[in-house]
Write a protein that holds these residues in place. Structure first.
Motif, PDB file in Angstrom:
ATOM      1  N   LYS A  39       0.845  -1.198   0.000  1.00 42.60           N
ATOM      2  CA  LYS A  39       0.000   0.000   0.000  1.00 42.60           C
ATOM      3  C   LYS A  39       0.878   1.245   0.000  1.00 42.60           C
ATOM      4  O   LYS A  39       2.069   1.184   0.288  1.00 42.60           O
ATOM      5  CB  LYS A  39      -0.887   0.014   1.246  1.00 42.60           C
ATOM      6  N   PRO A  40       0.302   2.402  -0.335  1.00 39.99           N
ATOM      7  CA  PRO A  40       1.064   3.648  -0.266  1.00 39.99           C
ATOM      8  C   PRO A  40       1.480   3.975   1.166  1.00 39.99           C
ATOM      9  O   PRO A  40       0.817   3.588   2.126  1.00 39.99           O
ATOM     10  CB  PRO A  40       0.068   4.696  -0.791  1.00 39.99           C
ATOM     11  N   ARG A  41       2.550   4.726   1.280  1.00 44.35           N
ATOM     12  CA  ARG A  41       3.024   5.113   2.616  1.00 44.35           C
ATOM     13  C   ARG A  41       2.016   5.981   3.347  1.00 44.35           C
ATOM     14  O   ARG A  41       1.995   6.033   4.575  1.00 44.35           O
ATOM     15  CB  ARG A  41       4.363   5.855   2.494  1.00 44.35           C
ATOM     16  N   SER A  42       1.177   6.676   2.593  1.00 41.38           N
ATOM     17  CA  SER A  42       0.211   7.592   3.210  1.00 41.38           C
ATOM     18  C   SER A  42      -0.992   6.874   3.805  1.00 41.38           C
ATOM     19  O   SER A  42      -1.824   7.505   4.452  1.00 41.38           O
ATOM     20  CB  SER A  42      -0.273   8.614   2.175  1.00 41.38           C
ATOM     21  N   ILE A  43      -1.098   5.570   3.574  1.00 40.29           N
ATOM     22  CA  ILE A  43      -2.217   4.782   4.107  1.00 40.29           C
ATOM     23  C   ILE A  43      -1.767   4.052   5.362  1.00 40.29           C
ATOM     24  O   ILE A  43      -0.818   3.268   5.334  1.00 40.29           O
ATOM     25  CB  ILE A  43      -2.746   3.796   3.054  1.00 40.29           C
ATOM     26  N   PHE A  44      -2.458   4.315   6.470  1.00 36.57           N
ATOM     27  CA  PHE A  44      -2.091   3.697   7.741  1.00 36.57           C
ATOM     28  C   PHE A  44      -2.506   2.229   7.797  1.00 36.57           C
ATOM     29  O   PHE A  44      -1.763   1.372   8.266  1.00 36.57           O
ATOM     30  CB  PHE A  44      -2.741   4.468   8.889  1.00 36.57           C
ATOM     31  N   GLU A 101       2.018   7.245  -5.689  1.00 37.15           N
ATOM     32  CA  GLU A 101       1.706   5.880  -5.266  1.00 37.15           C
ATOM     33  C   GLU A 101       0.206   5.696  -5.073  1.00 37.15           C
ATOM     34  O   GLU A 101      -0.320   4.593  -5.172  1.00 37.15           O
ATOM     35  CB  GLU A 101       2.429   5.541  -3.955  1.00 37.15           C
ATOM     36  N   GLN A 102      -0.496   6.793  -4.775  1.00 38.23           N
ATOM     37  CA  GLN A 102      -1.937   6.719  -4.579  1.00 38.23           C
ATOM     38  C   GLN A 102      -2.700   6.685  -5.898  1.00 38.23           C
ATOM     39  O   GLN A 102      -3.912   6.452  -5.908  1.00 38.23           O
ATOM     40  CB  GLN A 102      -2.415   7.934  -3.762  1.00 38.23           C
ATOM     41  N   SER A 103      -2.008   6.908  -7.010  1.00 38.76           N
ATOM     42  CA  SER A 103      -2.679   6.987  -8.309  1.00 38.76           C
ATOM     43  C   SER A 103      -1.774   6.416  -9.394  1.00 38.76           C
ATOM     44  O   SER A 103      -1.127   7.156 -10.140  1.00 38.76           O
ATOM     45  CB  SER A 103      -3.045   8.451  -8.622  1.00 38.76           C
ATOM     46  N   TRP A 154      -2.596  -1.855  -3.380  1.00 35.38           N
ATOM     47  CA  TRP A 154      -3.757  -1.074  -2.966  1.00 35.38           C
ATOM     48  C   TRP A 154      -3.534   0.394  -3.306  1.00 35.38           C
ATOM     49  O   TRP A 154      -2.425   0.917  -3.173  1.00 35.38           O
ATOM     50  CB  TRP A 154      -3.995  -1.228  -1.464  1.00 35.38           C
ATOM     51  N   VAL A 155      -4.602   1.043  -3.741  1.00 34.96           N
ATOM     52  CA  VAL A 155      -4.552   2.444  -4.155  1.00 34.96           C
ATOM     53  C   VAL A 155      -5.707   3.183  -3.491  1.00 34.96           C
ATOM     54  O   VAL A 155      -6.824   2.672  -3.389  1.00 34.96           O
ATOM     55  CB  VAL A 155      -4.660   2.563  -5.691  1.00 34.96           C
ATOM     56  N   ASN A 156      -5.434   4.394  -3.025  1.00 35.46           N
ATOM     57  CA  ASN A 156      -6.471   5.243  -2.452  1.00 35.46           C
ATOM     58  C   ASN A 156      -7.358   5.783  -3.575  1.00 35.46           C
ATOM     59  O   ASN A 156      -6.889   6.490  -4.461  1.00 35.46           O
ATOM     60  CB  ASN A 156      -5.812   6.401  -1.685  1.00 35.46           C
ATOM     61  N   LEU A 157      -8.646   5.443  -3.552  1.00 34.12           N
ATOM     62  CA  LEU A 157      -9.569   5.895  -4.581  1.00 34.12           C
ATOM     63  C   LEU A 157     -10.143   7.277  -4.290  1.00 34.12           C
ATOM     64  O   LEU A 157     -11.031   7.745  -5.000  1.00 34.12           O
ATOM     65  CB  LEU A 157     -10.713   4.886  -4.738  1.00 34.12           C
ATOM     66  N   GLY A 158      -9.633   7.911  -3.278  1.00 35.97           N
ATOM     67  CA  GLY A 158     -10.083   9.258  -2.973  1.00 35.97           C
ATOM     68  C   GLY A 158     -11.392   9.270  -2.215  1.00 35.97           C
ATOM     69  O   GLY A 158     -12.008   8.242  -1.958  1.00 35.97           O
ATOM     70  N   ILE A 183       0.610  17.529 -13.352  1.00 34.90           N
ATOM     71  CA  ILE A 183       0.411  16.125 -12.972  1.00 34.90           C
ATOM     72  C   ILE A 183      -1.083  15.852 -12.896  1.00 34.90           C
ATOM     73  O   ILE A 183      -1.822  16.594 -12.252  1.00 34.90           O
ATOM     74  CB  ILE A 183       1.073  15.806 -11.617  1.00 34.90           C
ATOM     75  N   SER A 184      -1.512  14.798 -13.554  1.00 28.29           N
ATOM     76  CA  SER A 184      -2.902  14.351 -13.487  1.00 28.29           C
ATOM     77  C   SER A 184      -2.965  13.015 -12.761  1.00 28.29           C
ATOM     78  O   SER A 184      -2.291  12.058 -13.165  1.00 28.29           O
ATOM     79  CB  SER A 184      -3.487  14.214 -14.897  1.00 28.29           C
ATOM     80  N   MET A 185      -3.721  12.958 -11.667  1.00 28.74           N
ATOM     81  CA  MET A 185      -3.959  11.707 -10.942  1.00 28.74           C
ATOM     82  C   MET A 185      -5.331  11.187 -11.356  1.00 28.74           C
ATOM     83  O   MET A 185      -6.354  11.543 -10.763  1.00 28.74           O
ATOM     84  CB  MET A 185      -3.878  11.939  -9.433  1.00 28.74           C
ATOM     85  N   ASP A 186      -5.345  10.364 -12.395  1.00 25.33           N
ATOM     86  CA  ASP A 186      -6.617   9.944 -12.989  1.00 25.33           C
ATOM     87  C   ASP A 186      -7.445   9.099 -12.038  1.00 25.33           C
ATOM     88  O   ASP A 186      -8.681   9.152 -12.059  1.00 25.33           O
ATOM     89  CB  ASP A 186      -6.365   9.174 -14.291  1.00 25.33           C
ATOM     90  N   ASP A 187      -6.798   8.286 -11.196  1.00 22.58           N
ATOM     91  CA  ASP A 187      -7.533   7.442 -10.253  1.00 22.58           C
ATOM     92  C   ASP A 187      -8.334   8.283  -9.260  1.00 22.58           C
ATOM     93  O   ASP A 187      -9.404   7.875  -8.807  1.00 22.58           O
ATOM     94  CB  ASP A 187      -6.584   6.544  -9.449  1.00 22.58           C
ATOM     95  N   LEU A 188      -7.790   9.445  -8.903  1.00 23.86           N
ATOM     96  CA  LEU A 188      -8.394  10.281  -7.869  1.00 23.86           C
ATOM     97  C   LEU A 188      -9.164  11.467  -8.435  1.00 23.86           C
ATOM     98  O   LEU A 188      -9.797  12.212  -7.688  1.00 23.86           O
ATOM     99  CB  LEU A 188      -7.315  10.802  -6.910  1.00 23.86           C
ATOM    100  N   GLY A 189      -9.092  11.644  -9.762  1.00 29.53           N
ATOM    101  CA  GLY A 189      -9.765  12.784 -10.357  1.00 29.53           C
ATOM    102  C   GLY A 189      -9.137  14.107  -9.958  1.00 29.53           C
ATOM    103  O   GLY A 189      -9.811  15.124  -9.857  1.00 29.53           O
ATOM    104  N   LEU A 190      -7.800  14.110  -9.735  1.00 30.07           N
ATOM    105  CA  LEU A 190      -7.103  15.312  -9.272  1.00 30.07           C
ATOM    106  C   LEU A 190      -6.067  15.746 -10.298  1.00 30.07           C
ATOM    107  O   LEU A 190      -5.495  14.919 -11.011  1.00 30.07           O
ATOM    108  CB  LEU A 190      -6.412  15.039  -7.929  1.00 30.07           C
TER     109      LEU A 190
END
Length: 380
Positions: free
Chosen positions: A189-194, A310-312, A244-248, A363-370
Motif C-alpha cells: 500500500k502507499p506510505r500515506s495509508i495507515f 503511489e496513490q494513483s 492497494w490504491v487510495n480511490l479518494g 500532474i494528473s492523478m486519474d484514479d483520484l480525479g485530481l
C-alpha cells in the motif's frame, strides 16, 4: 379482478416427483397473472416473455437450474431458506425482498441475479438480499442489494453514463485470504495509508467511470483501522500496479461505529476489490509541492521523485520549460525524469540533458480525479 397463470406448452411442462418443475416448453405469465414456486425449477425452455408475478415461497431451499435463464417481470421472495441460482435469473420490473436470500455461487460470477434496465427492488434487509453476485444491465445509478448470510451490505454506484453491465458482490472475508480467488496483500500500500480493512470487501466490475458509496457498521471494526473517522477512505486493489490504491473521497459522514463514504471517480474494471482504508491525513489535504532536481550522480535528488503518485498509478506527468515548450511527458510516471527530455522537439544536445533553470509541471492523478501544477528547479 381474478388473476390467472397462462402456460403455453412447447415440448412440454413436466413435474418430476414433486422435487422439481421441469420446463422444456414455453412457460409464460401474462399480465396480472401469478405463479408461485414451492419446488425447484429446471428451465430448459423459454421462460422470458412475462408480465405477471413470480413468487418463491416455503421453508425449503429452492434451486433454479437449466440450460436457459428465466427472465421474470415481478419477483417476490418469501422463503426461509432462500433461492439458490445454478443459472442466472433476471427481472425486468420489480423484486420484492421479504424473507430469504437469492444465493449465487461466489466462485462463478457468470451466475448472477440481473436487474435489467427498468428493474427496481424494495424491502431488502438483513434476512433478504442477494447473497453473492448481483448484476445491472443498462443502468447508470443503482444500489446493489448485496450482503453475506448475516447482513445486508449494499454498494451504491453512480456512473457517468449507462453501464452495459456492472456486477457486484460482498465478501465478509479478509482480502488477504479470500475463499474463491487469490488474495490481495494489505501490506502492499502507499506510505500515506495507515491501514486497510481485513474484515470485509466488495468486488465490483464495470467499464464506466463511476463513484461508489460504501457504508460501515459495528461489524466492520473500523476502530481497528483508525481512531479518527476523518481519515477513512475507500481503497482499491489496482490491477495495473498490483497494490492497494487510495480511490479518494468526496463525501464522509458518521462515526467509528457506523457511517458512509463516497469515492472519487474511477473505472471499476481497473480494480480487483474495494474496501476501507485509513489515510495518515484526510484525503482532501493532498497537495504537491515544488520540486528540486540535481542530477549529478551524488545519489541525492538525482531524479524527480513524487511519492504521492503511489496513490494513483494511473497518472500522467508533463514538464515544460519557461517558454512553454514541452520537454518531458510520461504516462504512469515512476521516477523516470533525470533532467533529460524524452519528446520530439527543437532541443539541442539532448544527450547532455536540459539546461539549468526553472520548469513547470502538470500532474494528473486519474484514479483520484485530481490535477496539480507547480514548479521544478533543475540545477546542474
Amino acid at each position: 379482478m381474478k388473476r390467472f397463470c397462462y402456460i403455453l406448452l412447447g415440448t412440454g411442462l413436466l413435474a418430476n416427483g414433486q422435487t422439481a418443475l421441469y420446463n422444456s416448453g414455453n412457460l409464460r405469465i401474462h399480465e396480472e397473472g401469478q405463479i408461485g414456486f414451492h419446488t425447484n425449477l429446471i428451465n430448459d425452455g423459454p421462460f422470458d416473455e412475462n408480465l405477471g408475478l413470480t413468487g418463491f415461497y416455503g421453508t425449503e431451499l429452492i434451486t433454479i437450474s437449466g440450460a436457459l435463464s428465466p427472465i421474470l417481470y415481478d419477483m417476490e421472495l418469501l422463503n426461509d431458506r432462500g433461492v439458490q441460482l445454478n443459472t442466472s435469473l433476471a427481472v425486468t420490473n420489480n423484486t420484492s425482498f421479504m424473507v430469504g436470500d437469492i444465493i449465487t455461487p461466489r466462485a462463478s460470477p457468470g451466475i448472477n441475479y440481473n436487474f435489467l434496465q427498468n428493474a427496481t427492488h424494495l424491502g431488502e434487509n438483513n434476512s433478504s438480499k442477494v447473497e453473492g453476485y448481483a448484476m445491472i444491465s443498462g443502468k447508470q445509478d443503482f444500489s446493489f442489494p448485496v450482503g453475506d448470510v448475516t447482513q445486508l451490505r449494499p454498494l451504491v454506484i453512480n456512473s457517468n453514463g449507462s453501464n452495459a453491465i456492472a456486477l457486484c458482490a460482498y465478501f465478509y472475508e479478509d482480502p488477504n485470504n479470500p475463499s474463491t480467488f487469490p488474495g490481495f496483500n494489505t501490506a502492499i500500500k502507499p506510505r500515506s495509508i495507515f491501514g486497510i480493512s481485513t474484515t470485509e470487501f466488495w468486488r465490483l466490475e464495470g467499464s464506466v467511470l463511476s463513484r461508489v458509496t460504501l457504508s460501515w457498521n459495528p461489524r466492520s471494526n473500523i476502530s481497528s483501522l483508525t481512531g479518527d473517522v476523518n481519515s477513512i477512505t475507500i481503497m482499491g486493489w489496482s490491477k495495473s500496479a498490483d497494490q492497494w490504491v487510495n480511490l479518494g473521497r468526496e463525501t464522509l459522514a458518521g462515526d467509528l461505529s457506523q457511517g458512509i463514504v463516497s469515492s472519487a471517480p474511477f473505472v471499476p474494471d481497473d480494480y480487483e476489490v474495494l474496501t476501507f482504508g485509513s489515510a495518515d491525513e484526510p484525503e482532501e489535504f493532498l497537495t504537491l509541492d515544488n520540486f528540486y532536481l540535481s542530477p549529478n550522480g551524488d545519489g541525492v535528488n538525482d531524479f524527480l521523485e513524487i511519492p504521492e503518485l503511489e496513490q494513483s498509478p494511473n497518472n500522467s506527468l508533463e514538464i515544460y520549460d519557461r517558454r512553454g515548450l514541452k520537454v518531458f511527458q510520461m504516462i504512469n510516471y515512476q521516477d523516470e525524469f533525470t533532467g533529460i527530455s524524452n519528446v520530439d522537439n527543437m532541443i539541442l544536445n539532448r544527450e547532455i540533458g536540459l539546461p539549468e533553470g526553472l520548469y513547470f509541471y502538470i500532474i494528473s492523478m486519474d484514479d483520484l480525479g485530481l490535477e496539480f501544477q507547480g514548479f521544478l528547479f533543475l540545477e546542474r
